[in-house]
Design a protein around this motif. Structure first.
Motif, PDB file in Angstrom:
ATOM      1  N   LYS A 106      13.505  -1.265 -14.678  1.00  0.00           N
ATOM      2  CA  LYS A 106      12.154  -0.766 -14.958  1.00  0.00           C
ATOM      3  C   LYS A 106      12.200   0.641 -15.541  1.00  0.00           C
ATOM      4  O   LYS A 106      11.423   0.981 -16.447  1.00  0.00           O
ATOM      5  CB  LYS A 106      11.321  -0.790 -13.682  1.00  0.00           C
ATOM      6  N   LEU A 107      13.103   1.479 -15.029  1.00  0.00           N
ATOM      7  CA  LEU A 107      13.233   2.827 -15.573  1.00  0.00           C
ATOM      8  C   LEU A 107      13.683   2.792 -17.025  1.00  0.00           C
ATOM      9  O   LEU A 107      13.193   3.552 -17.865  1.00  0.00           O
ATOM     10  CB  LEU A 107      14.229   3.643 -14.745  1.00  0.00           C
ATOM     11  N   ALA A 108      14.636   1.908 -17.329  1.00  0.00           N
ATOM     12  CA  ALA A 108      15.134   1.809 -18.702  1.00  0.00           C
ATOM     13  C   ALA A 108      14.014   1.423 -19.664  1.00  0.00           C
ATOM     14  O   ALA A 108      13.871   1.995 -20.746  1.00  0.00           O
ATOM     15  CB  ALA A 108      16.277   0.801 -18.773  1.00  0.00           C
ATOM     16  N   ARG A 109      13.202   0.451 -19.241  1.00  0.00           N
ATOM     17  CA  ARG A 109      12.107   0.016 -20.117  1.00  0.00           C
ATOM     18  C   ARG A 109      11.021   1.088 -20.216  1.00  0.00           C
ATOM     19  O   ARG A 109      10.500   1.354 -21.301  1.00  0.00           O
ATOM     20  CB  ARG A 109      11.527  -1.305 -19.587  1.00  0.00           C
ATOM     21  N   SER A 110      10.694   1.696 -19.102  1.00  0.00           N
ATOM     22  CA  SER A 110       9.622   2.684 -19.085  1.00  0.00           C
ATOM     23  C   SER A 110       9.966   3.932 -19.888  1.00  0.00           C
ATOM     24  O   SER A 110       9.110   4.497 -20.574  1.00  0.00           O
ATOM     25  CB  SER A 110       9.312   3.079 -17.638  1.00  0.00           C
TER      26      SER A 110
END
Length: 354
Positions: free
Chosen positions: A92-96
């Motif tokens: 999720k951090l990578a996408r966000s």
């Protein structure tokens, strides 16, 4: 495999704690610092919020890789910060944040990796000698918002960094006063009294309360000071200066128990190469009460002679965790081994933390 961006991407590295989040941004090779900041964790609702604020504060190449030390349990790429309400997920951090790769790692394991890259001027020996890295196991311990512990295990050619949750092991009282302390804390924490309940900022506050409960008197002026600002920091200040009797007793016992647990860690690992004591508390209480710390460290009965031969040093660099995260990020980029982030991914670097 991670696609290399020809030096256009930058490296985001950080150390996320319950009190502070330290972030640094480096160029694609990890050689030039572009941006750094120390931010109050509790003033932000999530890491994404704090990261966007940090990254949006100046012009720079967008990061492609992030390596973050986290003070909390990590499982399958998901972390919760023990003394904070944040939850972090690699995918999720990578996408966000539009990153190719995010690695969440145990905060003390990251600090331990950083200890392998420290210049001599940020390492203060408590006794004689400095760590002897090659051929020896070593240990890292850091009391702060919580208590973190990690191991540096020599495999014959290099050190393997192993995280632990040693700070949450059972507190072992030594002597009558500590037995009283354990009974006192058992009423406050009936489910479990761990070393972190003693060796942390709140732990120092608990030690102060214990000595007040035993009859150590406090002045009205000091009581007023304790009601203002950071109570635990004020206890440390009053104790180190000798301006408060219960605070001075708390600081002395804190240093002794801290040394004893550092010695426990060294014994379990047989860390003859040395013990690194990191964190803000070490830079203040341990350096000021080194005699009590070393006495606790070495008081191991038949093994006291062996303990006296183990080098113990205080790390004065507050960015040791950032150093370790940067080393990991540079390894990922140099080897081309950083894969695109996935929602769930196990890694030997990611276990649990404080």
């Amino acid at each position: 495999m991670m696609k290399k961006r020809g030096g256009t991407g930058s490296l985001l590295v950080g150390d996320i704690g319950g009190t502070r989040t330290r972030l640094s941004l480096y160029d694609a090779l990890g050689k030039r610092l572009l941006l750094e900041a120390v931010l109050p964790s509790r003033e932000h609702g999530s890491f994404e919020e704090i990261a966007r604020s940090f990254l949006g504060s100046a012009d720079h190449p967008p990061p492609s890789v992030a390596v973050l030390g986290v003070a909390g349990p990590i499982r399958d790429g998901v972390a919760t910060v023990t003394n904070l309400s944040w939850k972090l997920d690699e995918g999720k951090l990578a996408r966000s944040l539009s990153l190719d790769c995010v690695v969440l790692a145990n905060d003390l394991a990251v600090a331990a990796r950083g200890c392998l890259h420290l210049p001599a001027d940020v390492v203060v020996p408590l006794g004689e000698g400095r760590p002897k890295a090659k051929g020896n196991h070593m240990a890292v311990i850091a009391a702060g918002t919580g208590l973190g512990e990690a191991l540096l295990v020599w495999d014959g050619s290099k050190h393997l960094v192993l995280p632990t949750e040693g700070g949450h092991t059972d507190f072992a009282a030594q002597g009558a006063i500590e037995a009283e302390l354990c009974a006192f804390l058992s009423k406050r924490f009936p489910e479990h009294v761990s070393y972190e309940r003693v060796l942390s900022g709140n732990g120092l506050g608990a030690l102060y309360d214990f000595f007040v409960a035993r009859g150590a008197r406090e002045t009205k002026a000091n009581e007023r000071r304790l009601e203002e600002g950071d109570r635990n920091a004020t206890i440390a200040e009053l104790g180190l200066s000798g301006a408060s009797r219960p605070a001075a007793k708390a600081v002395d016992l804190f240093a002794s128990i801290y040394g004893a647990e550092a010695g426990n860690l060294a014994l379990k690992l047989l860390g003859l190469g040395g013990v690194f004591v990191a964190g803000n508390i070490a830079r203040h209480i341990v350096l000021a009460r080194r005699e009590q710390f070393l006495a606790g460290f070495r008081k191991k009965g038949r093994f006291s002679g062996l303990m006296a031969q183990i080098p113990v040093v205080v790390v004065t660099d507050p960015l040791v965790g950032v150093r370790g995260a940067l080393a990991i990020a540079k390894d990922l980029v140099a080897d081309g081994e950083a894969p695109p982030a996935r929602p769930k991914r196990a890694s030997p670097r990611k276990r649990s933390s404080r």
